[in-house]
Write an enzyme that holds these catalytic residues in place. Structure first.
Site, PDB file in Angstrom:
ATOM      1  N   HIS A   1      25.512  89.430  45.832  1.00 40.01           N
ATOM      2  CA  HIS A   1      24.888  89.515  47.150  1.00 40.01           C
ATOM      3  C   HIS A   1      23.398  89.813  47.015  1.00 40.01           C
ATOM      4  O   HIS A   1      22.916  90.193  45.943  1.00 40.01           O
ATOM      5  CB  HIS A   1      25.549  90.620  47.989  1.00 40.01           C
TER       6      HIS A   1
ATOM      7  N   GLU B   1      20.982  83.991  52.466  1.00 35.32           N
ATOM      8  CA  GLU B   1      21.669  84.724  51.399  1.00 35.32           C
ATOM      9  C   GLU B   1      22.777  83.884  50.776  1.00 35.32           C
ATOM     10  O   GLU B   1      22.952  83.875  49.556  1.00 35.32           O
ATOM     11  CB  GLU B   1      22.248  86.030  51.936  1.00 35.32           C
TER      12      GLU B   1
ATOM     13  N   GLU C   1      24.032  94.010  44.589  1.00 31.89           N
ATOM     14  CA  GLU C   1      22.985  93.614  45.540  1.00 31.89           C
ATOM     15  C   GLU C   1      21.710  93.421  44.731  1.00 31.89           C
ATOM     16  O   GLU C   1      21.119  94.382  44.235  1.00 31.89           O
ATOM     17  CB  GLU C   1      22.788  94.691  46.611  1.00 31.89           C
TER      18      GLU C   1
END
Length: 587
Positions: A488, A435, A550
């Site tokens: 993210h 990530e 996200e």
């Protein structure tokens, strides 16, 4: 994802998005592909203009016969073959798990572009990890297999993802055509460089009027002899005498034949002739430039004095010797409608009559690009125009941005926060994506886009360093940010979950979150998981307007592949950029 949301990662399968190419190119010598669209047309040739000869279904597997552009020819059994769009297929790994035989001949050298690049025994994530490389490490390239490169150093040999290898081709691979011509320097002082790049070492200078022998030309550079050695100069500052004839007897591409006028409201200039290139600047509608080179529908221009870059050629009206060249069609590309009831108009303007209405998901072949509109082929055999900023593009054509968006972000201060970093990897995808690596990749692309639009942009980190949550918030306060965006990617133990979520902490942050979320979902066609309250440090403790996004689930193997593609990354950056513009326009 934030540390207080990390959960175990589990393999899963899901439907792939038809609006973005989700897998890397299938190569003719790499086995087979599986179909990722629910139902995919098979055509008699490599393009949307060829007749439909059949169809294939999701999950079916076919061996590859050959590849041409963005199309691949597949074997349908017996002697029957057909062509399908590459972006609706997924490459299948070779049937054998054994590593292919290694050729003793090197295919060139390269360098690693990321830290912690895993080295495996074979070309696939199912093979054992035997070591790792760090950014900048030099490697010898032995060969390629699909998306994998076999490399070796003095201490290790194995396979790595070729996406993270910068390739330096060998002389034998480059095989430049040798030209027999001469040139005269037209600049007051012309730098001579060791290699055909502005980043290459300078080995000398030539004065105005100096005569040189030109051996070859490549990407706007001319190879000459300087002090007894081969060197390079910018071809735009040479007056070439006579026709340049290559070894095969055919004239090489002339330099400075055309002048191009920008037809898009705002057009990005990149460091290479691809959407993968880094945005280095921008040009505006009506500006004219000499075309220094042209490759794959991209043109090289000097967008600022002494600065050159590449821009999409279909957004230029070209002229040669005072006469206009015909507008350039966009081959093998189509548009997909984002909304029901989309107006298709008679001309490239909202002032022209509506001649057709399309619904969400409808797809049409792109015939050409005019201003900020796509000319498309309609089912009845006629053509019409659709605004570029309300459709999604499949194929080689870039996504047109809404005109004027850049004026709303100009001079604003934006802090971009790539989540995690250093010892904090964030979540790890089922195919090995870290990530922290992906958030930085997204942030840097967004940074380039905003900077080119005149925005004051700050990255909380620009490399693989650990930055505390408090330091990230402090950066927002110190720079008095107009907006703070924490980037993210998500993960969960439910293998069916996919999509995008945007978080805000207080009512002041909610409008920014809603605008960014809506724009990114529209650009990427990700499943919309909504804009909602989130109790995360970087937005809870932030006095500035801050949100956390996200951008997809790495715990879903198909979505993991999707979010790693250059097309998805470009769409996300465009979406966040447009969301910011909408927010500042209304606030």
């Amino acid at each position: 994802m934030p540390r207080n949301k990390m959960v175990p990662v589990i393999l899963c399968l899901m439907l792939i998005f038809g609006s973005l190419p989700a897998f890397d190119s299938a190569q003719a010598d790499n086995g087979s592909v599986s179909i990722t669209a629910t139902s995919l047309n098979v055509r008699s040739g490599p393009g949307l203009s060829y007749p439909i000869s059949g169809s294939v279904k999701k999950g079916e597997k076919y061996s590859i016969v050959q590849k041409e552009g963005d199309w691949i020819q597949i074997s349908l059994g017996g002697s029957k073959k057909g062509w399908v769009a590459e972006w609706f297929t997924a490459k299948e790994a070779p049937a054998t798990a054994a590593s292919p035989a290694v050729s003793s001949n090197s295919n060139g050298s390269g360098s690693v572009t990321v830290n912690g690049l895993r080295v495996r025994k074979g070309p696939g994530t199912n093979h054992q990890v035997v070591g790792s490389f760090n950014s900048g490490q030099a490697v010898e390239i032995l060969g390629f297999n699909g998306n994998w490169a076999e490399v070796r150093t003095n201490s290790i040999q194995g396979w790595v993802s070729k996406e993270y290898i910068s390739v330096k081709e060998s002389k034998a691979t480059e095989a430049p055509a040798v030209s027999k011509t001469s040139g005269t320097v037209t600049a007051t002082s012309l730098n001579v460089r060791e290699k055909p790049s502005l980043n290459a070492a300078q080995v000398g200078q030539l004065n105005y009027g100096a005569a040189v022998t030109v051996h070859s030309q490549s990407n706007g550079w001319a190879e000459i002899t300087y002090s007894g050695k081969n060197a390079w100069v910018s071809a735009q500052y040479l007056k070439i005498s006579g026709k340049s004839t290559a070894d095969n007897g055919k004239p090489s591409t002339p330099v400075d034949q055309f002048t191009g006028t920008v037809t898009a409201s705002q057009l990005n200039v990149r460091d290479k002739n691809s959407l993968n290139g880094i945005v280095v600047g921008s040009v505006s509608k009506g500006q004219s430039f000499k075309i220094l080179d042209e490759q794959n529908n991209w043109v090289k221009i000097e967008y600022q004095p002494g600065k050159t870059g590449w821009a999409a050629g279909w957004f230029f009206e070209k002229k040669k010797n005072g006469s206009a060249a015909p507008s350039q069609s966009v081959q093998n590309s189509s548009v997909s409608m984002l909304h029901n009831g989309t107006n298709i108009r008679k001309g490239p303007s909202t002032g022209t009559a509506v001649i057709f209405r399309a619904n969400q998901g409808d797809s049409f072949e792109i015939l050409s690009v005019e201003k900020d509109w796509y000319k498309i082929a309609l089912p009845n055999g006629s053509s019409g125009f659709v605004a570029g900023w309300i459709v999604s593009v499949l194929g080689t054509a870039p996504q047109i941005e809404r005109p004027g968006a850049e004026k709303h972000t100009k001079d604003k201060t934006i802090v971009i926060d790539p989540g995690h970093g250093g010892r904090d990897n964030g979540t790890t995808g089922v195919r090995g994506t870290l990530e922290k690596t992906l958030t930085l990749k997204t942030a840097q692309l967004l940074y380039d886009k905003l900077r080119a639009a005149g925005t004051n942009v700050i990255l909380t980190r620009n490399n693989d360093n650990y930055i505390s949550l408090a330091s990230r918030v402090s950066s927002s306060h110190y720079h008095d940010a107009d907006a703070f965006i924490s980037i993210h990617y998500d993960s969960i133990n439910d293998r069916s979950v996919r999509g995008m979520t945007t978080y805000y902490y207080n009512s002041k942050q909610k409008p920014l979150g809603e605008q960014i979320h809506s724009a990114v979902v529209s650009k990427t066609m990700l499943k919309d998981r909504g804009t909602r309250f989130g109790d995360y440090h970087v937005i809870r403790e932030n006095k500035q307007t801050a949100v956390l996004v996200e951008l997809g689930y790495l715990s879903n193997p198909t979505e993991e592949v999707l979010v790693n593609t250059p097309q998805y990354q470009e769409a996300v950056a465009n979406g966040i950029f447009e969301g910011l513009a909408r927010y500042f326009k209304n606030n």
